[in-house]
Design an enzyme around this catalytic site. Structure first.
Site, mmCIF file in Angstrom:
data_model
loop_
_atom_site.group_PDB
_atom_site.id
_atom_site.type_symbol
_atom_site.label_atom_id
_atom_site.label_comp_id
_atom_site.label_asym_id
_atom_site.label_seq_id
_atom_site.Cartn_x
_atom_site.Cartn_y
_atom_site.Cartn_z
ATOM 1 N N GLU A 191 54.637 39.173 -32.879
ATOM 2 C CA GLU A 191 55.220 40.905 -31.818
ATOM 3 C C GLU A 191 55.532 40.989 -31.150
ATOM 4 O O GLU A 191 54.688 42.613 -31.715
ATOM 5 C CB GLU A 191 55.834 41.416 -33.668
ATOM 6 C CG GLU A 191 56.480 40.115 -34.737
ATOM 7 C CD GLU A 191 56.760 41.189 -36.087
ATOM 8 O OE1 GLU A 191 56.435 42.339 -36.405
ATOM 9 O OE2 GLU A 191 57.837 41.252 -36.321
ATOM 10 N N GLU A 383 59.185 33.680 -39.272
ATOM 11 C CA GLU A 383 58.971 34.588 -40.237
ATOM 12 C C GLU A 383 60.530 34.861 -40.491
ATOM 13 O O GLU A 383 61.782 35.220 -39.517
ATOM 14 C CB GLU A 383 58.149 36.516 -39.280
ATOM 15 C CG GLU A 383 57.165 36.376 -38.971
ATOM 16 C CD GLU A 383 56.175 38.229 -39.621
ATOM 17 O OE1 GLU A 383 57.207 38.733 -40.158
ATOM 18 O OE2 GLU A 383 55.447 37.443 -38.895
HETATM 19 C C1 BG6 Z 1 56.627 41.018 -39.304
HETATM 20 C C2 BG6 Z 1 54.998 41.558 -39.007
HETATM 21 O O1 BG6 Z 1 56.660 42.337 -39.062
HETATM 22 O O2 BG6 Z 1 57.688 41.925 -40.688
HETATM 23 C C3 BG6 Z 1 54.467 40.797 -40.647
HETATM 24 O O3 BG6 Z 1 54.794 40.333 -38.362
HETATM 25 C C4 BG6 Z 1 55.222 42.113 -41.748
HETATM 26 O O4 BG6 Z 1 53.036 41.680 -40.616
HETATM 27 C C5 BG6 Z 1 56.896 41.629 -41.827
HETATM 28 O O5 BG6 Z 1 54.836 41.872 -42.941
HETATM 29 C C6 BG6 Z 1 57.501 42.104 -42.617
HETATM 30 O O6 BG6 Z 1 56.917 43.757 -42.790
HETATM 31 P P1 BG6 Z 1 57.055 45.261 -44.457
HETATM 32 O O7 BG6 Z 1 57.079 45.334 -43.602
HETATM 33 O O8 BG6 Z 1 57.849 44.220 -44.834
HETATM 34 O O9 BG6 Z 1 55.475 43.552 -44.407
#
Ligand code: BG6
Length: 484
Positions: A191, A383
């Site tokens: 990111e 993701e």
């Molecule tokens: C992304 C990141 O922004 O979202 C991850 O690359 C992160 O590291 C994921 O865990 C989900 O966000 P959160 O804050 O719910 O863990």
């Protein structure tokens, strides 16, 4: 007649994690401190924002001198360091083809600028990759996922200093050489756009005393972009056949109405988001940054040769995270919504997660089409997932149909995009095993197919168990996306 196409043969199904959210063992076997080790858990009632990520120099100094107390969940993760065999066996049971994980830079170079790497750190990832390969799981490795060796922050202000490019290249060369026979797929910066939203998280940069914070952020971003290109070049040289991608937190922004002001505002926000993939894929700064930099009084210091490096070493594929879409409005009265580091206004057509993130499966089809139109490069969703509260029944089962519903709807839209003609090569859902949240350091914000017995205060046995979604995802992979 249904014309929906199947997922291509060899589609890379799997899951994604980050070292600082799973490993633990923050001070074992020679690992140095990283920026993530300084992030404290702040209970929801005490948080002033959606996230609790940013740390100041003063706070770091107080923590290091023992004056500040509190819990630092990213130091402990879910103790993947000692459970990796069990965890990878569970991924294999689901049929994973790929496992995305990151290397913790401070495990390899404890201070970031050391001359020699830490052998014990290198050995740990050897073991992890061997374990994956034993099951035929391809590792997809992120070089930098939300953590920088803390000493680089304290000595150089992280990526704000150009010298960090050299330290990073030393690290990249070390791991490319060491794992050349084990890892083919690499991502440079997780990111990468987050450097402008939370510079401490994205680049170990402290901005509190900067006069023009954006200047510092975009200068650091420039250093990362150059480093990303140089790492792409180096991976190609050291590992024949390697595939290197960039990684963006993609937040497609819709105009809230057809008011031209809303439309222009949405276009601008999308441009600012896509700036990073534009550089990675097209090898140059896009035209619209010139005006933005002028308006914000930002002057990027480039060295001779930087433009050539960016142009010559573009990425092999585009990867991104997708959790939600955003909407924007020019009206000051519009109701706001939450997001991961970036919010927007409420979209009345969408439901939200327990954390207020707007769930938009069709936005994923839109995003895939949009990326492919812009770059015509293979795409990899690295993701996607639903952070939710889970309940453990008396018999230990966990019925997470809300998670299955979220994932199913997104995978359906991936199939639509493939039918549209988009080249999509893989999908790693976020947090296949429950892990520490990046934005809030909570454990109760769970994404996993595998439950981990640990609560927000760090209590629990760390025992792993299968949720309903575990069995569902297994059959998705088994059927190559046909049984949803
Ligand atoms: C992304 C990141 O922004 O979202 C991850 O690359 C992160 O590291 C994921 O865990 C989900 O966000 P959160 O804050 O719910 O863990």
């Amino acid at each position: 007649m249904s014309v929906v196409k199947k997922f291509p043969e060899g589609f890379l199904w799997g899951g994604a994690t980050a070292a600082n959210q799973v490993e633990g063992a923050y001070d074992l076997d020679g690992k140095g401190l990283s920026t993530a080790d300084m992030v404290r858990y702040i209970p929801k009632a005490e948080r002033t924002k959606d996230h609790a990520l940013d740390v100041t120099r003063e706070e770091i100094e107080a923590i290091l001198s023992g004056k500040e107390e509190g819990r630092f969940p990213k130091r402990d993760g879910i103790d993947f360091y000692h459970h990796y065999k069990e965890d990878i066996a569970l991924f294999a049971e689901m049929g994973f083809k790929v496992f995305r994980l990151s290397i913790n830079w401070a495990r390899i170079f404890p201070n970031g600028d050391d001359a020699e790497p830490n052998e014990a750190g290198l050995r740990f990832y050897d073991d992890v990759f061997d374990e994956c390969l034993k099951y035929g799981i391809e590792p997809l490795v992120t070089l930098s996922h939300y953590e920088t060796p803390l000493q680089l922050t304290l000595k150089y202000n992280g990526w704000a200093d150009r010298r960090v490019i050299g330290f990073f290249m030393n690290y990249a060369e070390t791991v490319f050489k060491r794992y050349r026979s084990k890892v083919k797929y690499w991502l440079t910066f997780n990111e990468i756009n987050v450097i402008t939203l939370s510079p401490y998280t994205g680049g170990g940069v402290l901005v509190e005393s900067a006069e023009n914070k954006l200047q510092l952020c975009y200068q650091a971003a420039h250093h990362q972009l150059v480093a990303s290109s140089l790492a792409t070049k180096l991976a190609h040289e050291i590992i024949p056949g390697s595939q290197v991608g960039c990684m963006l937190a993609r937040m497609a922004t819709y105009p809230a109405t057809n008011n031209p002001d809303d439309i222009l505002k949405a276009q601008k926000l999308n441009q600012m988001n896509l700036f990073f993939t534009d550089v990675h894929a097209k090898g140059e700064y896009p035209f619209f940054m010139k005006r933005y930099f002028e308006e914000k009084d930002i002057h990027i210091q480039k060295e001779v040769g930087d433009d050539e490096i960016l142009k010559a070493h573009t990425v092999d594929f585009i990867s991104f995270s997708y959790y939600m879409s955003l909407s924007t409005s020019s009206s000051p009265e519009a109701q706001t919504s939450s997001g991961n580091l970036m919010g927007g206004v409420k979209n009345p057509y969408l439901e939200t997660s327990d954390w207020g993130w707007q769930i938009d499966p069709k936005g994923l089809r839109y995003t895939l089409n949009d990326f492919y139109t812009r770059y015509e490069l293979p795409l990899f969703i690295v993701e996607n997932g639903l952070g939710a509260y889970d309940e453990v029944e008396a018999d230990g089962s966990i019925h997470d149909e809300y998670r299955i519903d979220y994932l199913r709807k997104h995978i359906e839209q991936m199939q639509e995009a493939i039918t549209d003609g988009v080249e999509l090569i893989g999908y790693t859902s976020w947090g296949p095993i429950d892990l520490v949240s990046a934005s809030t350091s909570e454990m109760s914000k769970r994404y996993g197919f595998i439950y981990v017995d640990q609560d927000d205060d760090g209590n629990g046995t760390l025992a792993r168990s299968r949720k309903d979604s575990f069995f569902w995802y297994k059959q998705v992979i088994e059927s190559n996306g046909e049984t949803l």
